[in-house]
Design a protein around this motif. Structure first.
Motif, PDB file in Angstrom:
ATOM      1  N   ASP A  35     -63.018 -21.815 -53.185  1.00  0.00           N
ATOM      2  CA  ASP A  35     -63.575 -20.683 -52.445  1.00  0.00           C
ATOM      3  C   ASP A  35     -64.299 -21.072 -51.149  1.00  0.00           C
ATOM      4  N   PRO A  36     -65.174 -22.091 -51.147  1.00  0.00           N
ATOM      5  CA  PRO A  36     -65.860 -22.430 -49.895  1.00  0.00           C
ATOM      6  C   PRO A  36     -64.886 -22.866 -48.795  1.00  0.00           C
ATOM      7  N   SER A  69     -62.934 -19.735 -47.610  1.00  0.00           N
ATOM      8  CA  SER A  69     -63.809 -18.883 -46.814  1.00  0.00           C
ATOM      9  C   SER A  69     -64.009 -19.463 -45.412  1.00  0.00           C
ATOM     10  N   ALA A  70     -64.227 -20.770 -45.330  1.00  0.00           N
ATOM     11  CA  ALA A  70     -64.408 -21.409 -44.015  1.00  0.00           C
ATOM     12  C   ALA A  70     -63.134 -21.306 -43.185  1.00  0.00           C
ATOM     13  N   ASP A  89     -62.745 -17.741 -41.999  1.00  0.00           N
ATOM     14  CA  ASP A  89     -63.680 -17.485 -40.895  1.00  0.00           C
ATOM     15  C   ASP A  89     -63.160 -18.055 -39.583  1.00  0.00           C
TER      16      ASP A  89
END
Length: 163
Positions: free
Chosen positions: A48-49, A52-53, A56
């Motif tokens: 997930d991180p 997400s990055a 973005d």
């Protein structure tokens, strides 16, 4: 004549042209490298991180948005369910937000509905605790911002919040 042990190179070896790989060997090496990179990319994308990055980096996010989240797990206190939550407005001038809290039974029946008003300021977390009286054992807490897509769910007994 010189004696040569296994693995030693002689001056005669230096004069010989180097070993050449068969023409298909380069294609196999490239295919293996691409497969490893693709597998590593898939593993990273599943985190997930990292996802997400990456999102973005190539997704335009709205300049104004509102966050809704639990600050602690909802819990039963006698005949009242306490639902600690927070609302944060980002990029706007702040507003008055209505938060609706619904309690449901394990069968999906509505046990109680409460609406509270939260005054927000830009970039500042506005904490509150919804105190919802209930006459039966709730199984699910549903929280949503009125007129907005943000919603939270909390299932009692499992100890997990899903936003």
């Amino acid at each position: 004549m010189t004696t040569q042990t296994a693995g030693e190179r002689t001056e005669e070896d230096e004069d010989r042209p180097g070993r050449t790989r068969p023409p298909w060997a380069r294609a196999v090496i490239v295919a293996v490298v691409l497969a490893v990179v693709a597998a590593a990319g898939g593993v990273l994308w599943s985190l997930d991180p990292v996802r997400s990055a990456l999102e973005d980096s190539f997704t335009r996010r709205p300049s104004e948005f509102t966050e809704l989240y639990f600050t602690d797990s909802p819990h039963l206190d006698g005949a009242t369910v306490l639902v600690p939550l927070a609302v944060t407005d980002h990029g706007g001038g702040g507003a008055t937000r209505e938060v609706e809290v619904t309690l449901e039974s394990a069968k999906g029946e509505k046990l109680a509905v409460d609406t509270l008003t939260v005054r927000t300021r830009p970039g500042v977390e506005s904490r509150t605790v919804a105190e919802v009286p209930v006459h039966a054992e709730p199984a699910l807490v549903l929280v949503r911002l009125t007129g907005r897509p943000q919603a939270l769910h909390y299932r009692f007994g499992e100890g997990n919040a899903i936003g």
